[in-house]
Design a protein around this motif. Sequence first.
Motif, PDB file in Angstrom:
ATOM      1  N   VAL A 121       3.139  -1.355   4.171  1.00 21.62           N
ATOM      2  CA  VAL A 121       1.797  -1.268   4.728  1.00 21.62           C
ATOM      3  C   VAL A 121       0.917  -2.337   4.081  1.00 21.62           C
ATOM      4  N   SER A 122       0.226  -3.095   4.896  1.00 20.86           N
ATOM      5  CA  SER A 122      -0.756  -4.060   4.414  1.00 20.86           C
ATOM      6  C   SER A 122      -2.120  -3.369   4.394  1.00 20.86           C
ATOM      7  N   VAL A 123      -2.725  -3.306   3.201  1.00 21.61           N
ATOM      8  CA  VAL A 123      -3.958  -2.555   3.009  1.00 21.61           C
ATOM      9  C   VAL A 123      -5.078  -3.512   2.624  1.00 21.61           C
ATOM     10  N   SER A 124      -6.208  -3.438   3.328  1.00 23.49           N
ATOM     11  CA  SER A 124      -7.396  -4.226   2.993  1.00 23.49           C
ATOM     12  C   SER A 124      -8.409  -3.308   2.329  1.00 23.49           C
ATOM     13  N   VAL A 125      -8.769  -3.639   1.083  1.00 26.84           N
ATOM     14  CA  VAL A 125      -9.679  -2.816   0.296  1.00 26.84           C
ATOM     15  C   VAL A 125     -10.935  -3.641  -0.001  1.00 26.84           C
ATOM     16  N   ARG A 126     -12.094  -3.029   0.237  1.00 22.25           N
ATOM     17  CA  ARG A 126     -13.352  -3.712  -0.065  1.00 22.25           C
ATOM     18  C   ARG A 126     -13.469  -3.945  -1.565  1.00 22.25           C
ATOM     19  N   LYS A 127     -14.055  -5.055  -1.915  1.00 25.75           N
ATOM     20  CA  LYS A 127     -14.235  -5.376  -3.326  1.00 25.75           C
ATOM     21  C   LYS A 127     -15.233  -4.410  -3.948  1.00 25.75           C
ATOM     22  N   PRO A 128     -15.105  -4.148  -5.260  1.00 25.72           N
ATOM     23  CA  PRO A 128     -16.009  -3.198  -5.904  1.00 25.72           C
ATOM     24  C   PRO A 128     -17.462  -3.638  -5.830  1.00 25.72           C
ATOM     25  N   GLY A 129     -18.346  -2.677  -5.662  1.00 22.04           N
ATOM     26  CA  GLY A 129     -19.778  -2.946  -5.652  1.00 22.04           C
ATOM     27  C   GLY A 129     -20.321  -3.415  -4.317  1.00 22.04           C
TER      28      GLY A 129
END
Length: 171
Positions: free
Chosen positions: A118-126
Amino acid sequence: MARMVSRARRREGRGIGERLSELVVYVVLFAAVIAGVRWYFVVYRHSPGPAITAFLGALKAGDVPGEYRMLARSTKRYYPTESTFSSGWDPAQGFLGRLANYTIVSVTPKGDTAVAVVSVSVRKPGQELYEAATDTYTDRYVLRDEADGWRVVLEASKLESLQALAAGRSR
């Protein structure tokens, strides 16, 4: 006014060939629909693809009961209740609002286990929800076919996206 009387017009009807070919088309379409419905309910719904989709959908929504329902028995030994799972496994609520998107690259079943890449896109912190900067990770989830369907085995999975949570805590 005089009326003309003539022979009645002969209307051509549909021949047996036309009727037979229509019947064959209808029978083939009906058989295709039946085969498609059977494939969906018998084969597809009991494959690992919908199971990993359900787990990732619950993870993205922050639905802890939905995530916990999709765990394998071996994982539930580590997290016997939903509350221990929610507090013990960081992504259970840590990805709420940060998991921007996921794409199931492949699902490879081998007997009673399967590996889902699975390719997961996670928003950067903050960042806020409307900001678009994301980091992309490749996670490998292991699934096991149990009596009640395919379930996710977290202890055997390799999750690179956990780095995103660790980076968010260090800030």
